[in-house]
Structure formats: structure tokens, C-alpha cells
Design an enzyme around this catalytic site. Structure first.
Site, PDB file in Angstrom:
ATOM      1  N   THR A 273       0.977  -1.409  -0.066  1.00  0.00           N
ATOM      2  CA  THR A 273       0.028   0.016   0.023  1.00  0.00           C
ATOM      3  C   THR A 273       0.964   1.894  -0.336  1.00  0.00           C
ATOM      4  O   THR A 273       0.341   2.097   0.072  1.00  0.00           O
ATOM      5  CB  THR A 273      -1.033  -0.324   1.504  1.00  0.00           C
ATOM      6  OG1 THR A 273      -0.064  -0.059   2.471  1.00  0.00           O
ATOM      7  CG2 THR A 273      -1.925  -1.359   1.523  1.00  0.00           C
TER       8      THR A 273
ATOM      9  N   HIS B 155       3.767  -4.183  10.138  1.00  0.00           N
ATOM     10  CA  HIS B 155       2.535  -4.441   9.102  1.00  0.00           C
ATOM     11  C   HIS B 155       1.496  -5.134  10.101  1.00  0.00           C
ATOM     12  O   HIS B 155       0.236  -5.144   9.394  1.00  0.00           O
ATOM     13  CB  HIS B 155       2.337  -5.617   7.926  1.00  0.00           C
ATOM     14  CG  HIS B 155       3.883  -5.530   6.881  1.00  0.00           C
ATOM     15  ND1 HIS B 155       3.259  -3.951   6.619  1.00  0.00           N
ATOM     16  CD2 HIS B 155       4.505  -6.442   6.524  1.00  0.00           C
ATOM     17  CE1 HIS B 155       3.985  -3.639   5.322  1.00  0.00           C
ATOM     18  NE2 HIS B 155       4.588  -5.288   5.465  1.00  0.00           N
TER      19      HIS B 155
HETATM   20  P1  A3P Z   1       3.043  -1.283  -7.512  1.00  0.00           P
HETATM   21  O1  A3P Z   1       3.018  -2.634  -7.522  1.00  0.00           O
HETATM   22  O2  A3P Z   1       1.361  -1.246  -7.992  1.00  0.00           O
HETATM   23  O3  A3P Z   1       3.839   0.002  -8.831  1.00  0.00           O
HETATM   24  P2  A3P Z   1       4.270  -1.136  -0.293  1.00  0.00           P
HETATM   25  O4  A3P Z   1       6.039  -0.579  -0.317  1.00  0.00           O
HETATM   26  O5  A3P Z   1       3.735  -1.182   0.597  1.00  0.00           O
HETATM   27  O6  A3P Z   1       5.045  -3.280  -0.583  1.00  0.00           O
HETATM   28  O7  A3P Z   1       3.434  -1.152  -1.877  1.00  0.00           O
HETATM   29  C1  A3P Z   1       3.848  -1.712  -3.310  1.00  0.00           C
HETATM   30  C2  A3P Z   1       3.650  -0.414  -4.059  1.00  0.00           C
HETATM   31  O8  A3P Z   1       3.866   0.766  -3.981  1.00  0.00           O
HETATM   32  C3  A3P Z   1       3.995  -0.586  -5.510  1.00  0.00           C
HETATM   33  O9  A3P Z   1       3.229  -0.562  -6.156  1.00  0.00           O
HETATM   34  C4  A3P Z   1       5.711   0.286  -6.094  1.00  0.00           C
HETATM   35  O10 A3P Z   1       5.784  -0.343  -7.234  1.00  0.00           O
HETATM   36  C5  A3P Z   1       4.592   1.435  -5.451  1.00  0.00           C
HETATM   37  N1  A3P Z   1       5.841   2.672  -5.165  1.00  0.00           N
HETATM   38  C6  A3P Z   1       7.222   1.981  -4.674  1.00  0.00           C
HETATM   39  N2  A3P Z   1       8.055   2.899  -4.152  1.00  0.00           N
HETATM   40  C7  A3P Z   1       7.599   4.270  -4.263  1.00  0.00           C
HETATM   41  C8  A3P Z   1       7.516   4.900  -4.237  1.00  0.00           C
HETATM   42  N3  A3P Z   1       8.475   6.136  -4.259  1.00  0.00           N
HETATM   43  N4  A3P Z   1       6.625   6.787  -4.813  1.00  0.00           N
HETATM   44  C9  A3P Z   1       5.424   5.052  -4.909  1.00  0.00           C
HETATM   45  N5  A3P Z   1       4.701   4.242  -5.174  1.00  0.00           N
HETATM   46  C10 A3P Z   1       5.584   3.351  -4.533  1.00  0.00           C
END
Ligand code: A3P
Length: 329
Positions: free
Chosen positions: A81, A139
């Protein structure tokens, strides 16, 4: 040289560890189980949420041992998220007077390395904070947080995301990890069914979000509830809000120097995902390659993956689960 007292305290430590192992094994044998995505290992249902065994022990240990400090900020989320992004933003806010764009540890370390997860490490080192920086992530659902987090008065920041995008992100994340381990991942339909039933890591998704939402209404000064989509729209505004909330407000002089804009740029998906460290196939303590944390970083990518029936079904569940809560996702 070790003194007799060191030996005695080590004996006590080992004894406590054995006791913990014993009671943990006993406790886990009583929990409901379900096959996890990919049938690799079981998820265990602990205090109403499905946990991967790799996290469960740390969660139980943290509940018993973690000591939150009043100065801590705990970043909370259900996986996929925006945890990685939130970690990089808060780390940059907290360290802005020690580092700049050319010296920040984010240039050479994955955001998960600079802001570790409480349940993976700090359960055993309850008062230690990496680099002395008072921020950790978790988490763990609100109702299962170690009591010291609630009692210490430390601050909590929760990030949530549209459930359709969260599911799609989780599906791809899981798929990539399992394939890299030569394990057959579930197909989209199967993963979707499990997610809707609530069987996903730290799920049910909606219960996780609702726990923090309700707590944020009760304790608005202690819990800041954020949405990924809103933060994407105006990240500068949220950097200012975050800085204020965690007690490190940006001065007008800093705002004139465009410090918030610089933080946003450093932590942007485009910037972070293009750094060598984050493109790397390096594995950070376990099974997950750094690059897997950065996929597309888009709002609304679910449209490229879900059928309209799937989208409708998730919307319906979301509507039903959140009804009356004042929260919409
Ligand atoms: P998507 O799979 O839709 O691209 P988490 O960090 O909780 O594991 O969430 C991962 C999601 O956040 C992934 O989404 C990832 O690409 C996105 N994400 C990672 N770094 C980010 C950033 N700097 N800015 C915005 N989204 C990011």
C-alpha cells in the site's frame, strides 16, 4: 573478557529463549491454518489476521518484548500500500539536517534497510533504533500492536491504498517472488478468490484498514491516517503534514529553500526505482530482491489486470465492509 555475570545473564537469556520457543510452538499448534498463496507454507490466523510464519514469531515476540519510546514514530501498513515510499519520505524528513540529496543513505540502501520492520528485527532488540533514528515500521494490525506502542504515546502513521490496486500489486509481488523460487504461483483467479475471502498476508485487507481508521478517529493526535492516492496527488503537502505530525515541522526558511520539494523528488518512484541499489537483484535478508519493491507506482493500474466483474466484486466487498465507518476507498 566475559565476567561471571555475563555468563549468568547469557544463561538466563538462553533459558528465556527456550521458554519462548516452547510456548510459541505450543501456541502456533492451536491456531487455524490455511494454505498460503502458492501453497508453499501455511498462513496462521492469529488474533483474527492471516500471518505468514516468517512474521508470526516476530509479531508474538514484539508483543512480549518491544519497547516503544515516546519519541518513536511507527509507520504502519498492510503490504503493498506504499510502505516503501512512506519509509523513504519519513526517513528523509527526520534526517534532513544530517544529509542532503548527495549524501542521504537512500542513495545506497533500500528504504527497508534504513527503516526496518519491528517484527523482523526489533522484537529481539526492543529499544535499539538504527542510526539512532526514532522510526520503525510494521504490518501488524492495530488490535495486535505491542501495548507499549499504545501506552508510550508515540506517533503512528498509517498508509492505505485502493483495494483493487493493492490486490494487483500484491498479486504481482507474490508472483515474482514465487517464480524466482521455482514455486508455482496461484493464477489471478485463485489469488483473487483468496483475497476476497480475506486470506492474504496480514489480511483480511479491510479489517486491517478499519482497525487503524477507527483508532485514528479516536486518537487523531496520535494516529495520522493517509491514503496513497491523495499523497500521489500532492506529495509536497503531505510531506509538510507528516513533518508537522511527527514533531519535525518544516520551518519557513526550509520551505523557502524548497526542502519539501527536494524530499519529494528524492523519494519519487522515478528517482528511487532508478537507483542502482533499488534496481538490484540483491536479496535483503531472505528471499526478496530489492527491485521487486518497485513495480509501476501508478494509481489505477488495476484496470490493466482485473476484469470488470472482478473490479465490481471488490468494490462491493469494500462498500459492504466499510459501510457506516465514514471511510471510503
Ligand atoms: P505497484 O505494484 O502498484 O507498482 P509496499 O511498499 O507497501 O510494498 O507497496 C508497493 C507499491 O508501492 C508498489 O506498487 C510499488 O511500485 C509502489 N512504490 C514503491 N516505491 C514507490 C514510490 N517511491 N512512490 C510511489 N509508489 C511506490
Amino acid at each position: 573478557m566475559e565476567s561471571r555475570l555475563d555468563f549468568v545473564s547469557k544463561d538466563i537469556e538462553n533459558e528465556n529463549e527456550d521458554e519462548f520457543e516452547k510456548s510459541f510452538k505450543q501456541m502456533i499448534s492451536t491456531l487455524p491454518k490455511r494454505k498460503s498463496w502458492g501453497n508453499r507454507e501455511d498462513y496462521f490466523q492469529y488474533q483474527g489476521f492471516w500471518l505468514h510464519p516468517a512474521f508470526l514469531k516476530g509479531v508474538v515476540s514484539a508483543q512480549q518484548r518491544f519497547h516503544a519510546q515516546p519519541t518513536d514514530t511507527i509507520l504502519c501498513s498492510i503490504p503493498k500500500t506504499g510502505t516503501t515510499w512512506l519509509k523513504s519520505l519519513v526517513f528523509s524528513i527526520l534526517t534532513r539536517t544530517s544529509f542532503d540529496d548527495s549524501t542521504t543513505p537512500l542513495l545506497s540502501k533500500l528504504p527497508h534497510e534504513v527503516v526496518p520492520f519491528m517484527e523482523l528485527y526489533h522484537a529481539n532488540f526492543p529499544t535499539y533504533r538504527d542510526m539512532g533514528i526514532p522510526v520503525l515500521a510494521t504490518h501488524v494490525p492495530y488490535s495486535s500492536l505491542p501495548t507499549s506502542i499504545i501506552d508510550s504515546g508515540c506517533r503512528i502513521v498509517y498508509i492505505c491504498r485502493n483495494p483493487k490496486d493493492s490486490f494487483v500489486s500484491l498479486y504481482h509481488f507474490n508472483d515474482t517472488i514465487l517464480k524466482s523460487q521455482n514455486v508455482q504461483p496461484p493464477d489471478l483467479d485463485e489469488a483473487f478468490e483468496l483475497f476476497c475471502e480475506g486470506v492474504s498476508v496480514y489480511g483480511p485487507y479491510w479489517d486491517h484498514v478499519l482497525g487503524y481508521w477507527k483508532a485514528s478517529l479516536e486518537h487523531p493526535n496520535k494516529i495520522l491516517f493517509l491514503r496513497y492516492e491523495e499523497m500521489r496527488e500532492d506529495t509536497v503537502l503531505y510531506v509538510k503534514k507528516l513533518a508537522e505530525f511527527i514533531g519535525y515541522p518544516l520551518s519557513s526558511e526550509e520551505q523557502q529553500r524548497e526542502v519539501p520539494e527536494k524530499i519529494v523528488k528524492m523519494c519519487s518512484f522515478e528517482n528511487l526505482s532508478n537507483l542502482e541499489v533499488n534496481k538490484s537483484e540483491k536479496v535483503r535478508g531472505g528471499v526478496i530482491q530489492n527491485k521487486i519493491y518497485f513495480r509501476k507506482g501508478k494509481v489505477g493500474d488495476w484496470k490493466n489486470c482485473l476484469t470488470s466483474e472482478m473490479a465490481e466484486r471488490l468494490d462491493q466487498i469494500t462498500h459492504q465492509k466499510l459501510s457506516g465507518s465514514g471511510l471510503s476507498l
